[in-house]
Every structure is written in structure tokens, then in C-alpha cells.
Design a protein around this motif. Structure first.
Motif, short mmCIF file in Angstrom:
data_model
loop_
_atom_site.label_atom_id
_atom_site.label_comp_id
_atom_site.label_asym_id
_atom_site.label_seq_id
_atom_site.Cartn_x
_atom_site.Cartn_y
_atom_site.Cartn_z
N ALA A 5 0.88 -1.18 0.00
CA ALA A 5 0.00 0.00 0.00
C ALA A 5 0.90 1.22 0.00
CB ALA A 5 -0.91 0.01 1.22
N ARG A 6 0.31 2.37 -0.33
CA ARG A 6 1.14 3.58 -0.37
C ARG A 6 1.11 4.33 0.95
NH1 ARG A 6 0.33 6.96 -5.78
NH2 ARG A 6 -1.78 7.00 -4.99
N ARG A 10 -2.80 2.74 5.65
CA ARG A 10 -3.18 1.44 5.07
C ARG A 10 -2.21 0.34 5.50
NH1 ARG A 10 -7.72 0.01 1.51
NH2 ARG A 10 -8.74 1.99 1.26
N ASN A 25 6.45 -2.16 -3.93
CA ASN A 25 5.84 -3.15 -4.83
C ASN A 25 6.90 -4.08 -5.42
OD1 ASN A 25 3.15 -2.30 -4.64
ND2 ASN A 25 3.53 -0.59 -6.04
N VAL A 39 -5.17 -2.41 -7.30
CA VAL A 39 -5.26 -0.95 -7.12
C VAL A 39 -6.40 -0.44 -8.00
CG1 VAL A 39 -2.83 -0.62 -6.54
CG2 VAL A 39 -3.56 -0.51 -8.95
N LYS A 40 -6.81 0.81 -7.77
CA LYS A 40 -7.79 1.43 -8.67
C LYS A 40 -7.16 1.49 -10.07
CE LYS A 40 -10.64 3.12 -5.35
NZ LYS A 40 -11.82 2.33 -4.96
N PRO A 41 -7.96 1.36 -11.11
CA PRO A 41 -7.38 1.34 -12.47
C PRO A 41 -6.44 2.50 -12.74
CG PRO A 41 -9.71 0.77 -12.55
CD PRO A 41 -9.42 1.15 -11.12
N HIS A 43 -4.46 3.98 -10.86
CA HIS A 43 -3.16 3.84 -10.19
C HIS A 43 -2.29 2.79 -10.88
CE1 HIS A 43 -4.91 5.67 -6.28
NE2 HIS A 43 -4.19 6.56 -6.93
N ILE A 46 1.30 3.57 -12.31
CA ILE A 46 2.38 3.69 -11.31
C ILE A 46 2.88 2.30 -10.94
CG2 ILE A 46 2.93 4.46 -8.95
CD1 ILE A 46 0.56 6.50 -9.33
N VAL A 47 1.94 1.38 -10.71
CA VAL A 47 2.31 0.01 -10.34
C VAL A 47 3.08 -0.64 -11.50
CG1 VAL A 47 1.39 -2.28 -9.77
CG2 VAL A 47 0.38 -0.24 -8.74
N VAL A 63 -7.53 -7.58 -10.72
CA VAL A 63 -8.97 -7.48 -10.42
C VAL A 63 -9.49 -6.09 -10.80
CG1 VAL A 63 -8.81 -9.15 -8.53
CG2 VAL A 63 -8.75 -6.72 -8.00
N MET A 64 -8.69 -5.33 -11.53
CA MET A 64 -9.09 -3.96 -11.87
C MET A 64 -10.23 -3.96 -12.90
SD MET A 64 -5.39 -2.07 -12.15
CE MET A 64 -4.73 -3.27 -13.29
N ALA A 65 -11.24 -3.16 -12.62
CA ALA A 65 -12.37 -3.06 -13.55
C ALA A 65 -11.89 -2.45 -14.86
CB ALA A 65 -13.46 -2.19 -12.94
N1 LIG Z 1 -14.60 -2.45 -4.30
C1 LIG Z 1 -15.17 -3.48 -4.94
O1 LIG Z 1 -16.27 -3.94 -4.59
C2 LIG Z 1 -14.44 -4.12 -6.09
C3 LIG Z 1 -13.31 -3.55 -6.62
N2 LIG Z 1 -12.68 -4.15 -7.68
C4 LIG Z 1 -11.47 -3.56 -8.22
O2 LIG Z 1 -10.48 -3.63 -7.21
C5 LIG Z 1 -9.60 -2.53 -7.31
C6 LIG Z 1 -9.44 -1.89 -5.95
O3 LIG Z 1 -10.67 -1.38 -5.52
P1 LIG Z 1 -10.94 -1.10 -3.97
O4 LIG Z 1 -10.43 -2.24 -3.16
O5 LIG Z 1 -12.34 -0.70 -3.88
O6 LIG Z 1 -9.98 0.17 -3.78
P2 LIG Z 1 -9.22 0.66 -2.45
O7 LIG Z 1 -8.90 2.10 -2.70
O8 LIG Z 1 -9.98 0.28 -1.23
O9 LIG Z 1 -7.89 -0.20 -2.45
C7 LIG Z 1 -6.84 0.09 -3.31
C8 LIG Z 1 -5.54 -0.09 -2.55
O10 LIG Z 1 -4.49 0.16 -3.45
C9 LIG Z 1 -3.43 0.78 -2.71
N3 LIG Z 1 -2.57 1.47 -3.65
C10 LIG Z 1 -2.81 2.59 -4.41
N4 LIG Z 1 -1.73 2.90 -5.16
C11 LIG Z 1 -0.80 1.97 -4.88
C12 LIG Z 1 0.53 1.75 -5.33
N5 LIG Z 1 1.11 2.55 -6.23
N6 LIG Z 1 1.20 0.69 -4.82
C13 LIG Z 1 0.64 -0.13 -3.92
N7 LIG Z 1 -0.61 0.02 -3.46
C14 LIG Z 1 -1.32 1.07 -3.92
C15 LIG Z 1 -4.13 1.70 -1.74
O11 LIG Z 1 -3.28 1.95 -0.64
C16 LIG Z 1 -5.34 0.86 -1.36
O12 LIG Z 1 -5.07 0.10 -0.22
C17 LIG Z 1 -10.15 -1.60 -8.37
O13 LIG Z 1 -9.37 -1.73 -9.54
C18 LIG Z 1 -11.57 -2.09 -8.60
O14 LIG Z 1 -11.95 -1.94 -9.95
C19 LIG Z 1 -13.11 -5.33 -8.20
C20 LIG Z 1 -14.23 -5.93 -7.70
C21 LIG Z 1 -15.01 -5.38 -6.64
#
Ligand SMILES: NC(=O)C1=CN([C@@H]2O[C@H](COP(=O)(O)OP(=O)(O)OC[C@H]3O[C@@H](n4cnc5c(N)ncnc54)[C@H](O)[C@@H]3O)[C@@H](O)[C@H]2O)C=CC1
Ligand SMILES: O=C(O)[C@@H]1CCC=N1
Length: 247
Positions: A5-6, A10, A25, A39-41, A43, A46-47, A63-65
Motif C-alpha cells: 500500500a502507499r 493502510r 511493490n 489498485v484502482k485502475p 493507479h 504507477i504500479v 482485479v481492476m475493472a
Molecule cells: N470495491 C469493490 O467492490 C471491487 C473492486 N474491484 C477492483 O479492485 C480494485 C481496488 O478497488 P478497492 O479495493 O475498492 O480500492 P481501495 O482504494 O480500497 O484499495 C486500493 C488499494 O491500493 C493501494 N494502492 C494505491 N496505489 C498503490 C501503489 N502505487 N502501490 C501499492 N498500493 C497502492 C491503496 O493503498 C489501497 O489500499 C479496483 O481496480 C476495482 O476496480 C473489483 C471488484 C469489486
């Protein structure tokens, strides 16, 4: 299992959950047998910069949408790229997870076993992933909206607050359970069984029909599916800008 996580916040949460956590990473991926990108798409570029050059030969599950395998493969050089779409019901061990595996996937067993820890895994072609994202990935939010509406409706007709929410949630669960246990029963048949001519149910159904309830649901899921396609185009353009369109 190593999570990254960043933010410090977190990282602390991840450690409290019993995981090894780091902001590096590259360090996490170097020693990994299986890599998840969650990560969110927006982001992802960067990854990709962090790990794109060190994933060759490793299974990588995104798992990114929206973000398609063709785009992932372009920047995760030599990785065996999978796409999975879980949902938030992972929190009760009941994710409905779509899995797209590349042709001749060498690590399929490992990836499927890992995802199966969180619920049911369905193998699907990649062309279905955006639709799955809209229906099952976003689905818990859509169901929560309906449930919330039902609770407000229950309060509007005078049910006590103390039971309205529980009744609404149990109603969804028990109706779904009946339909799951009786796969030959079409939802429309169940609806007709409930309706008494000139009774209460048809009065409610008539209002839903006149307000375009089904049409709204169909349009909502279509819009979510289309949004996945837009995300793909946005990320492709971000990657072109940040990585100079590398092949
Ligand atoms: N929330 C949901 O119900 C679902 C989400 N997804 C997908 O999962 C992905 C994440 O979504 P969420 O868990 O909701 O987001 P979130 O914001 O809760 O989690 C994303 C994590 O990525 C970390 N992060 C951001 N930049 C980073 C980097 N450069 N290096 C390492 N870690 C980094 C953040 O610290 C955070 O912990 C998205 O791509 C979304 O499309 C897929 C299915 C369901
Ligand atoms: O809203 C989103 O884009 C993600 C994908 C599925 C659920 N949440």
C-alpha cells in the motif's frame, strides 16, 4: 502473503489484519509466486512502472475493472496475465468471482485455488468480464440500493425502525434462496404465485411497471458495462503518456 500500500495508514491496517505489509511493490513482487494487482485502475500506470520489468514468467491476476489483458500484457512483460472480477461479498466468503485465464495457462490451478478461498469461481471468456463487473462486481451496491429503498418504504408504511432493516435483508436472502434451490422456477413465476387478483401485490407491481423499474435496472447495468470500456480507453491513454507507449 505480502500486501503493499502507499499510505502509512493502510500499511498499519494491513499489519493489524495479520499480513506482512510494505510500500515497496518491487520487493513484494520479486519474492512472489503469485501476484495480485488490486489498485484502482488509474493507479495501475504507477504500479506498472514499479513491477513491469520483473514479472516475467509469474502469474499476475488483475482485479481492476475495465483494464483488458491486452493492455496488461503490454506493460507486464512476459507475465502470465489473468483477469478476475470478485465482489465485496468476499467479506462473508461468498464472492462471485469471474476468472479469465490466458490460453495454455500454466498456473491456472494455483490461481483458481487462491480465488476459491473467497467464494465461487466461474471461468469465463474475457469478453464477458465487463458485463460480469456490472452485474456481479457492482451488484452488491445495486442490491444495497434496493434494500435501502425497501427499508425506507417499510418506514413509510409504518413498520417499526427496529425491524424494518432486518425484514428487508431477510426478505432478499430468503427469496434468493428459494430461487437458488429451485432453478426451474422463473422469477416471473414466483411473482405470479404471490399476486392475488385485485390484491395488494399487483398494486405494487403496477406502480413499479409505470415507473420503469425493470428498464432502469437494465439501463443501469448497461451503463456500468459501458463505463468499463471507457476505463480501458482512459488507462490505455494514461499508459501511453507515462510509459511512452512502450511495446
Ligand atoms: N470495491 C469493490 O467492490 C471491487 C473492486 N474491484 C477492483 O479492485 C480494485 C481496488 O478497488 P478497492 O479495493 O475498492 O480500492 P481501495 O482504494 O480500497 O484499495 C486500493 C488499494 O491500493 C493501494 N494502492 C494505491 N496505489 C498503490 C501503489 N502505487 N502501490 C501499492 N498500493 C497502492 C491503496 O493503498 C489501497 O489500499 C479496483 O481496480 C476495482 O476496480 C473489483 C471488484 C469489486
Ligand atoms: O465500481 C467499480 O468500478 C468497482 C468494480 C466493481 C465494483 N467496484
Amino acid at each position: 502473503m505480502v500486501a503493499t500500500a502507499r499510505s502509512q495508514e493502510r500499511l498499519v491496517l494491513l499489519r493489524e489484519a495479520g499480513l506482512e505489509a510494505t510500500s515497496c511493490n518491487r520487493c513484494a513482487v520479486e519474492s512472489a509466486d503469485l501476484v495480485f494487482i488490486s489498485v484502482k485502475p488509474y493507479h495501475f500506470p504507477i504500479v506498472a512502472r514499479d513491477i513491469g520489468g520483473i514479472v516475467a514468467g509469474k502469474p499476475v491476476v488483475s482485479v481492476m475493472a475495465g483494464v483488458p489483458v491486452s493492455l496488461l500484457q503490454k506493460v507486464l512483460k512476459g507475465a502470465e496475465v489473468y483477469r478476475a472480477m470478485p465482489n465485496l461479498n468476499i467479506r462473508v466468503g461468498r464472492s462471485l468471482t469471474a476468472l479469465y485465464s490466458p490460453p495454455n495457462a500454466r498456473h491456472y490451478g494455483l490461481v483458481r485455488r487462491a480465488l476459491s478461498c473467497f467464494g465461487t469461481v466461474y471461468d469465463v471468456p474475457e469478453e464477458f468480464i465487463d458485463a460480469w463487473t456490472a452485474v456481479a462486481g457492482s451488484g452488491p451496491a445495486l442490491v444495497a440500493e434496493f434494500l435501502d429503498a425497501l427499508v425506507l418504504a417499510a418506514l413509510a408504511v409504518g413498520l417499526p425502525r427496529s425491524i424494518a432493516r432486518r425484514v428487508a435483508a431477510e426478505l432478499l436472502e430468503s427469496t434468493a434462496r428459494y430461487l437458488l434451490e429451485n432453478p426451474d422456477v422463473h422469477p416471473g413465476v414466483l411473482r405470479d404465485e404471490v399476486i392475488t387478483p385485485a390484491g395488494t401485490t399487483i398494486a405494487a407491481i403496477r406502480t413499479l411497471e409505470s415507473r420503469g423499474f425493470k428498464s432502469a435496472v437494465i439501463d443501469a447495468v448497461r451503463d456500468a458495462t459501458l463505463r468499463a470500456g471507457e476505463i480501458a480507453r482512459e488507462i490505455a491513454s494514461m499508459l501511453d503518456n507515462s510509459l511512452g507507449g512502450s511495446d
